[in-house]
Structures are given as C-alpha cells and as structure tokens.
Write a protein that holds these residues in place. Sequence first.
Motif, PDB file in Angstrom:
ATOM      1  N   SER A  52      35.640 -52.387   3.863  1.00  0.00           N
ATOM      2  CA  SER A  52      35.413 -52.794   5.242  1.00  0.00           C
ATOM      3  C   SER A  52      36.729 -52.840   6.014  1.00  0.00           C
ATOM      4  O   SER A  52      36.812 -52.375   7.158  1.00  0.00           O
ATOM      5  CB  SER A  52      34.733 -54.168   5.277  1.00  0.00           C
ATOM      6  OG  SER A  52      34.489 -54.589   6.596  1.00  0.00           O
ATOM      7  N   ALA A  53      37.785 -53.377   5.386  1.00  0.00           N
ATOM      8  CA  ALA A  53      39.094 -53.457   6.030  1.00  0.00           C
ATOM      9  C   ALA A  53      39.664 -52.071   6.303  1.00  0.00           C
ATOM     10  O   ALA A  53      40.443 -51.874   7.242  1.00  0.00           O
ATOM     11  CB  ALA A  53      40.059 -54.252   5.156  1.00  0.00           C
ATOM     12  N   ALA A  54      39.276 -51.088   5.504  1.00  0.00           N
ATOM     13  CA  ALA A  54      39.740 -49.713   5.696  1.00  0.00           C
ATOM     14  C   ALA A  54      39.004 -49.012   6.832  1.00  0.00           C
ATOM     15  O   ALA A  54      39.356 -47.886   7.203  1.00  0.00           O
ATOM     16  CB  ALA A  54      39.586 -48.917   4.404  1.00  0.00           C
ATOM     17  N   GLY A  55      37.964 -49.683   7.365  1.00  0.00           N
ATOM     18  CA  GLY A  55      37.254 -49.120   8.510  1.00  0.00           C
ATOM     19  C   GLY A  55      35.833 -48.669   8.250  1.00  0.00           C
ATOM     20  O   GLY A  55      35.269 -47.922   9.050  1.00  0.00           O
ATOM     21  N   ALA A  56      35.230 -49.128   7.128  1.00  0.00           N
ATOM     22  CA  ALA A  56      33.877 -48.693   6.792  1.00  0.00           C
ATOM     23  C   ALA A  56      32.835 -49.764   7.091  1.00  0.00           C
ATOM     24  O   ALA A  56      33.135 -50.952   7.132  1.00  0.00           O
ATOM     25  CB  ALA A  56      33.803 -48.308   5.314  1.00  0.00           C
ATOM     26  N   GLU A  57      31.622 -49.312   7.280  1.00  0.00           N
ATOM     27  CA  GLU A  57      30.439 -50.176   7.334  1.00  0.00           C
ATOM     28  C   GLU A  57      29.885 -50.195   5.914  1.00  0.00           C
ATOM     29  O   GLU A  57      29.644 -49.139   5.325  1.00  0.00           O
ATOM     30  CB  GLU A  57      29.424 -49.581   8.315  1.00  0.00           C
ATOM     31  CG  GLU A  57      28.074 -50.258   8.339  1.00  0.00           C
ATOM     32  CD  GLU A  57      27.039 -49.434   9.103  1.00  0.00           C
ATOM     33  OE1 GLU A  57      25.864 -49.809   9.079  1.00  0.00           O
ATOM     34  OE2 GLU A  57      27.419 -48.389   9.692  1.00  0.00           O
ATOM     35  N   VAL A  58      29.703 -51.384   5.333  1.00  0.00           N
ATOM     36  CA  VAL A  58      29.388 -51.481   3.904  1.00  0.00           C
ATOM     37  C   VAL A  58      28.058 -52.188   3.674  1.00  0.00           C
ATOM     38  O   VAL A  58      27.762 -53.217   4.291  1.00  0.00           O
ATOM     39  CB  VAL A  58      30.501 -52.237   3.152  1.00  0.00           C
ATOM     40  CG1 VAL A  58      30.190 -52.282   1.651  1.00  0.00           C
ATOM     41  CG2 VAL A  58      31.861 -51.576   3.389  1.00  0.00           C
ATOM     42  N   VAL A  59      27.269 -51.620   2.763  1.00  0.00           N
ATOM     43  CA  VAL A  59      26.018 -52.228   2.309  1.00  0.00           C
ATOM     44  C   VAL A  59      26.119 -52.453   0.806  1.00  0.00           C
ATOM     45  O   VAL A  59      26.515 -51.550   0.061  1.00  0.00           O
ATOM     46  CB  VAL A  59      24.805 -51.325   2.618  1.00  0.00           C
ATOM     47  CG1 VAL A  59      23.529 -51.921   2.023  1.00  0.00           C
ATOM     48  CG2 VAL A  59      24.655 -51.120   4.121  1.00  0.00           C
ATOM     49  N   LEU A  60      25.794 -53.665   0.352  1.00  0.00           N
ATOM     50  CA  LEU A  60      25.747 -53.962  -1.071  1.00  0.00           C
ATOM     51  C   LEU A  60      24.290 -54.127  -1.487  1.00  0.00           C
ATOM     52  O   LEU A  60      23.501 -54.778  -0.783  1.00  0.00           O
ATOM     53  CB  LEU A  60      26.504 -55.245  -1.411  1.00  0.00           C
ATOM     54  CG  LEU A  60      28.006 -55.254  -1.143  1.00  0.00           C
ATOM     55  CD1 LEU A  60      28.288 -55.986   0.167  1.00  0.00           C
ATOM     56  CD2 LEU A  60      28.757 -55.945  -2.289  1.00  0.00           C
ATOM     57  N   LEU A  61      23.933 -53.567  -2.627  1.00  0.00           N
ATOM     58  CA  LEU A  61      22.559 -53.606  -3.125  1.00  0.00           C
ATOM     59  C   LEU A  61      22.471 -54.447  -4.389  1.00  0.00           C
ATOM     60  O   LEU A  61      23.279 -54.286  -5.307  1.00  0.00           O
ATOM     61  CB  LEU A  61      22.078 -52.177  -3.434  1.00  0.00           C
ATOM     62  CG  LEU A  61      20.800 -52.020  -4.261  1.00  0.00           C
ATOM     63  CD1 LEU A  61      19.589 -52.536  -3.487  1.00  0.00           C
ATOM     64  CD2 LEU A  61      20.604 -50.554  -4.651  1.00  0.00           C
ATOM     65  N   ASP A  62      21.487 -55.357  -4.423  1.00  0.00           N
ATOM     66  CA  ASP A  62      21.133 -56.045  -5.664  1.00  0.00           C
ATOM     67  C   ASP A  62      20.017 -55.244  -6.327  1.00  0.00           C
ATOM     68  O   ASP A  62      18.921 -55.112  -5.751  1.00  0.00           O
ATOM     69  CB  ASP A  62      20.648 -57.475  -5.392  1.00  0.00           C
ATOM     70  CG  ASP A  62      21.772 -58.492  -5.361  1.00  0.00           C
ATOM     71  OD1 ASP A  62      22.855 -58.198  -5.892  1.00  0.00           O
ATOM     72  OD2 ASP A  62      21.566 -59.597  -4.817  1.00  0.00           O
ATOM     73  N   LEU A  63      20.276 -54.702  -7.500  1.00  0.00           N
ATOM     74  CA  LEU A  63      19.267 -53.906  -8.203  1.00  0.00           C
ATOM     75  C   LEU A  63      18.090 -54.784  -8.657  1.00  0.00           C
ATOM     76  O   LEU A  63      18.227 -56.004  -8.757  1.00  0.00           O
ATOM     77  CB  LEU A  63      19.907 -53.225  -9.410  1.00  0.00           C
ATOM     78  CG  LEU A  63      20.907 -52.108  -9.087  1.00  0.00           C
ATOM     79  CD1 LEU A  63      21.652 -51.675 -10.349  1.00  0.00           C
ATOM     80  CD2 LEU A  63      20.213 -50.911  -8.440  1.00  0.00           C
ATOM     81  N   GLY A  79      29.247 -42.306   1.715  1.00  0.00           N
ATOM     82  CA  GLY A  79      29.802 -42.436   0.376  1.00  0.00           C
ATOM     83  C   GLY A  79      29.143 -43.572  -0.373  1.00  0.00           C
ATOM     84  O   GLY A  79      28.497 -44.447   0.234  1.00  0.00           O
ATOM     85  N   VAL A  80      29.293 -43.574  -1.676  1.00  0.00           N
ATOM     86  CA  VAL A  80      28.679 -44.612  -2.511  1.00  0.00           C
ATOM     87  C   VAL A  80      29.588 -44.918  -3.685  1.00  0.00           C
ATOM     88  O   VAL A  80      30.263 -44.025  -4.214  1.00  0.00           O
ATOM     89  CB  VAL A  80      27.275 -44.163  -2.987  1.00  0.00           C
ATOM     90  CG1 VAL A  80      27.356 -42.870  -3.777  1.00  0.00           C
ATOM     91  CG2 VAL A  80      26.598 -45.244  -3.826  1.00  0.00           C
ATOM     92  N   VAL A  81      29.598 -46.195  -4.094  1.00  0.00           N
ATOM     93  CA  VAL A  81      30.353 -46.637  -5.264  1.00  0.00           C
ATOM     94  C   VAL A  81      29.378 -47.274  -6.242  1.00  0.00           C
ATOM     95  O   VAL A  81      28.595 -48.149  -5.854  1.00  0.00           O
ATOM     96  CB  VAL A  81      31.430 -47.683  -4.894  1.00  0.00           C
ATOM     97  CG1 VAL A  81      32.272 -48.026  -6.119  1.00  0.00           C
ATOM     98  CG2 VAL A  81      32.300 -47.199  -3.761  1.00  0.00           C
ATOM     99  N   PRO A 108      32.357 -44.566   8.831  1.00  0.00           N
ATOM    100  CA  PRO A 108      31.677 -44.210   7.575  1.00  0.00           C
ATOM    101  C   PRO A 108      30.808 -45.355   7.068  1.00  0.00           C
ATOM    102  O   PRO A 108      31.210 -46.514   7.108  1.00  0.00           O
ATOM    103  CB  PRO A 108      32.837 -43.925   6.617  1.00  0.00           C
ATOM    104  CG  PRO A 108      34.013 -44.619   7.204  1.00  0.00           C
ATOM    105  CD  PRO A 108      33.823 -44.619   8.688  1.00  0.00           C
ATOM    106  N   ARG A 109      29.627 -45.021   6.620  1.00  0.00           N
ATOM    107  CA  ARG A 109      28.688 -45.995   6.071  1.00  0.00           C
ATOM    108  C   ARG A 109      28.664 -45.827   4.552  1.00  0.00           C
ATOM    109  O   ARG A 109      28.367 -44.743   4.048  1.00  0.00           O
ATOM    110  CB  ARG A 109      27.289 -45.793   6.656  1.00  0.00           C
ATOM    111  CG  ARG A 109      26.254 -46.793   6.145  1.00  0.00           C
ATOM    112  CD  ARG A 109      24.879 -46.503   6.716  1.00  0.00           C
ATOM    113  NE  ARG A 109      24.863 -46.670   8.157  1.00  0.00           N
ATOM    114  CZ  ARG A 109      24.541 -45.711   9.026  1.00  0.00           C
ATOM    115  NH1 ARG A 109      24.217 -44.501   8.573  1.00  0.00           N
ATOM    116  NH2 ARG A 109      24.541 -45.931  10.320  1.00  0.00           N
ATOM    117  N   LEU A 110      28.962 -46.907   3.824  1.00  0.00           N
ATOM    118  CA  LEU A 110      29.101 -46.840   2.372  1.00  0.00           C
ATOM    119  C   LEU A 110      28.141 -47.789   1.669  1.00  0.00           C
ATOM    120  O   LEU A 110      27.840 -48.872   2.178  1.00  0.00           O
ATOM    121  CB  LEU A 110      30.535 -47.198   1.959  1.00  0.00           C
ATOM    122  CG  LEU A 110      31.671 -46.428   2.651  1.00  0.00           C
ATOM    123  CD1 LEU A 110      33.014 -46.929   2.150  1.00  0.00           C
ATOM    124  CD2 LEU A 110      31.534 -44.927   2.413  1.00  0.00           C
TER     125      LEU A 110
END
Length: 308
Positions: free
Chosen positions: A109-120, A152-154, A86-88
């Motif tokens: 990430s530890a749960a198995g996701a690929e994560v991207v963080l965005l600076d607005l 997914g997104v947070v 999953p890509r989040l």
Amino acid sequence: MTSFAFKVIRFGFSRLEALSPRLSGSLAFKLFCRTPGRQPKGEKAKRVFMAGQQTLKNAALVRLPTSVGNVGTYHLASGTIRRGTPRLLVVHGWGSRAEYLVDLALGLSAAGAEVVLLDLPGHGVSSGRRLDLRLAAEAIGATERHYGPFDGVVGHSFGGAAVMTAAGGVFGERSSLRAERIVLIGAPSSMGEVFAGFASTIGLGRRSMAAMRARAEQYVGVGVEQLDTVTAARRIDRPLLVVHAEDDKEVNVGHAQRYIGLSPKVRHLWANGHGHRRIVSAPEVIGAVADFLVRDPANDASGHRAVS
C-alpha cells in the motif's frame, strides 16, 4: 498436534488399513482437508495477530458468497483511488489468516497499490472447517469477480499453490485468476509431494495412500498430476517472482528450485535466514515484492537474487 496425538493417529490408520484401505484413505483425505484452529498459538503469534487485527479495523470487510459458505476480504484503500493505481491481492497460507500478512499488505500500500487480503475458507473470518485447492481457487475467483481484475497477486505457502492453480484455470472459469504478475512466497509446487509427505506423517500405507489420492481426485475433479504449479506456470507464462528461504523447514526449497530455467519471465529471490513464516514480514522481501508488482512492472528480465 502433540507427538502423542500423532502416535495415536498413526496407530489408528495402521489398524484401519488392515480392515479397509478405501475407508482409511477416505478418512485420511478428510483429515488432510480439516483446517486447524483459528486462534494464534504462542505469545509471539498473539502479538503479531493483535497488531494485524488493529490495522484491519481500518479496512473495509466484505464477505463474498461461495459454494460452501462465505469468505471474508479486507480492502485497504486510503482516500480516492486514482486511475492506474495497481490493484493487488494477498492470500495467506494453511493455518494462517489476513492478520499475519498485514506488514506485507501495508508495504504494498505504501508503494502505491490498492490491496485486498483474502481469508481462505476455514480460516480467519471465513466460514467452514475444511479447505482444499478447489475451494481455495473458487474463493480467489469470487474475490477477483467482486473487486475487478487484479494487476498482481501474492500467495504465501498453501496460498501460493492456490494462486497458481487459479491462474492456471485448473478448475474452470469460475475459479480462475487473470492477474498479470504473480509472487509466490514459500509455496509448494507439487501437490503429489505434499500428499506423500502427509501420508508419511500419519503413517499411511501404500494401499491407503492410493485410496486417498483417488478420493482427492474424485472430490476436486482433476488428477493430482494436474495440481502441479510449475506446469501451470509454464502454461500461462506470466511474470513470476518466486521467493523462498533455503532454511524453510515447512516447505522444502526444492519446490522453488523447480521453477529455475522455466522461463525468462521467472525470477527468484532467496530470502535465507527468514524461514517459512518470518519471510512474509521481512523488510527486504516486502521491498522486493513491491518492486516487482508496483514499482517496476515493465521489467520482465529474469534474475536470481539472494537475501541473507
């Protein structure tokens, strides 16, 4: 901002409104969109920032163009990304930046996701000194186009409102978000209420407030009523986890309560005791978000849980 500075601002707007409510409202909107300084304030914030900065040194920094400059994104991915991972996307709030959401990103990430963080825009490594929901949605849309569809997104605080605005397609296709599952943490749901709160803080009168709303609608291209995230959630009807602390002093819990009963796809997590900022690094919150986005994506049953 100090109490003295607020007194000066309130006095200035009261005098200006007597001369020109239109000018007063226009200046108020400009102040509303002006982003704060980027450096951490206070020793605790500095420690969190430095730890996040150290972690992000191992992430790939990618800058993406927007209509007002560029935004920075951090890509957390270890080794080869397997098919089905999953890509989040993780989006911070007003006055924040990616470094403050590293604990959450690492947990996903530890749960198995690929994560991207965005600076607005106007935050972190992104350019500019202003931000509004239209610019935020544009940045989110640019991020999704670059990395491909997110599963997914947070979104935390203002970032949550921006996520829902983008998911709802309020500003058109270029600023849309197709992520199937959404998590809102301490997020406002009514921008009309946010506007009213800001106007009260700076002592804006009724006529100036009306002028401010008119200027905002002219700038973003839609009415303030269309910036209601509950309306957007009802329209898109996607699985949604609303996380909020009843002791949140920055975004009233009423914003989260507005989602209750909206749809069987909406869940609530009451993370009481964690306030507005600590909530994003609380282990039980990170675990619940990981469950919703990574470990249990097939279960869309509604539920109202409490974490105290």
